[in-house]
Design an enzyme around this catalytic site. Sequence first.
Site, PDB file in Angstrom:
ATOM      1  N   LYS A  54      -3.994   9.229  -7.921  1.00 57.81           N
ATOM      2  CA  LYS A  54      -4.638   7.945  -8.229  1.00 57.81           C
ATOM      3  C   LYS A  54      -5.949   8.189  -8.967  1.00 57.81           C
ATOM      4  CE  LYS A  54      -2.523   5.576  -4.320  1.00 57.81           C
ATOM      5  NZ  LYS A  54      -2.598   5.119  -2.929  1.00 57.81           N
ATOM      6  N   GLN A  98      -6.970   4.539   1.585  1.00 61.52           N
ATOM      7  CA  GLN A  98      -5.627   5.097   1.738  1.00 61.52           C
ATOM      8  C   GLN A  98      -5.141   4.966   3.186  1.00 61.52           C
ATOM      9  OE1 GLN A  98      -3.748   6.144  -0.760  1.00 61.52           O
ATOM     10  NE2 GLN A  98      -2.072   7.060   0.393  1.00 61.52           N
ATOM     11  N   ASP A 121      -5.042  -3.290  -3.613  1.00 61.92           N
ATOM     12  CA  ASP A 121      -3.768  -3.077  -2.910  1.00 61.92           C
ATOM     13  C   ASP A 121      -3.076  -4.408  -2.606  1.00 61.92           C
ATOM     14  OD1 ASP A 121      -3.027  -0.412  -2.330  1.00 61.92           O
ATOM     15  OD2 ASP A 121      -4.613  -0.233  -0.814  1.00 61.92           O
TER      16      ASP A 121
HETATM   17  N1  GUN Z   1      -0.365   4.766   1.591  1.00 61.04           N
HETATM   18  C1  GUN Z   1       0.851   4.880   0.983  1.00 61.04           C
HETATM   19  N2  GUN Z   1       0.955   3.995  -0.044  1.00 61.04           N
HETATM   20  C2  GUN Z   1      -0.212   3.314  -0.087  1.00 61.04           C
HETATM   21  C3  GUN Z   1      -0.710   2.283  -0.928  1.00 61.04           C
HETATM   22  O1  GUN Z   1      -0.046   1.786  -1.845  1.00 61.04           O
HETATM   23  N3  GUN Z   1      -1.974   1.865  -0.652  1.00 61.04           N
HETATM   24  C4  GUN Z   1      -2.716   2.380   0.361  1.00 61.04           C
HETATM   25  N4  GUN Z   1      -3.943   1.892   0.558  1.00 61.04           N
HETATM   26  N5  GUN Z   1      -2.282   3.336   1.168  1.00 61.04           N
HETATM   27  C5  GUN Z   1      -1.042   3.797   0.940  1.00 61.04           C
END
Ligand code: GUN
Length: 294
Positions: A54, A98, A121
Amino acid sequence: MTAKIIDGKAFSAKVRAAVATDVETLKAKHGVTPGLAVVIVGKDPASEIYVRNKVKQTAEAGMNGWHYELPAETTEAELLAKVEALNADPAVNGILVQLPLPKHINESAIIAAIAPEKDVDGFHVINSGLLATGGRAMVPCTPLGCLLMLKDTLGDMTGMKALVVGRSNIVGKPMAQLLLDANCTVTIAHSRTRDLAAEVAQADIVVAAVGVPELIKGAWVKEGATVIDVGMNRIPKEDGKTKLVGDVEYAAAAERASAITPVPGGVGPMTIAMLLRNTVTATCRQNNIDPDAL
Ligand code: GUN
């Protein structure tokens, strides 16, 4: 019928290139550089890989990025203080914490603390409420990526029967909402569904997001259906190594479907591309810029 393979890698590269162009325009025309802050707590190896990707792709799109790696012992109060500092920082347009978080931290409390307009998100209840009521939501990245791939493959989906398998807040529920907004007739199936095979057999569109390896058998798929597989399940192979499989029995489903996403290389790469797209959308909204006019 042999299915067209929906290439998420190629599609996500196109989306990321378009995002980079929008970032250039935001900088040149509006003097604004989108900024995304990513916070990870602890050292879960899979999460560390996701977060590194990311952060890397944020930089490649020309955005500002901040990567906070907090120790596993971070308290809920300390994490809340970090989120509040990011909420207050005008250079930060998007915040991603995350998941999963260590067990001593209440995930819902952290998500609720993120300013809804910076919630790239789309997990905040304000955003799920706006999505459910047709408002200007931030939409969760994975279902948004699935929707884009479906629109690209099918065009107008009006009147089609769509089956979403899985009812999570992150994928299943928002996916169903997006398909409903696209005028599909939507069914949500889940672990208690009585006859999953019969539901799949009726669907023009199947989105599988249950996290059970190859639960959906190829023979169930309606001839000519479009299949989007969100599953990413690591299973053992005979040689002792592991392989990644989806929630759909891919090879058999590909013989009946008209289009299908592979695992890996389907939905996965689209999720980060949508995170970048959401960060640009959030930046535009925070600065009263019409994202369609970029
Ligand atoms: N953990 C796995 N996928 C995601 C996501 O798309 N966003 C977040 N914040 N955590 C994750």
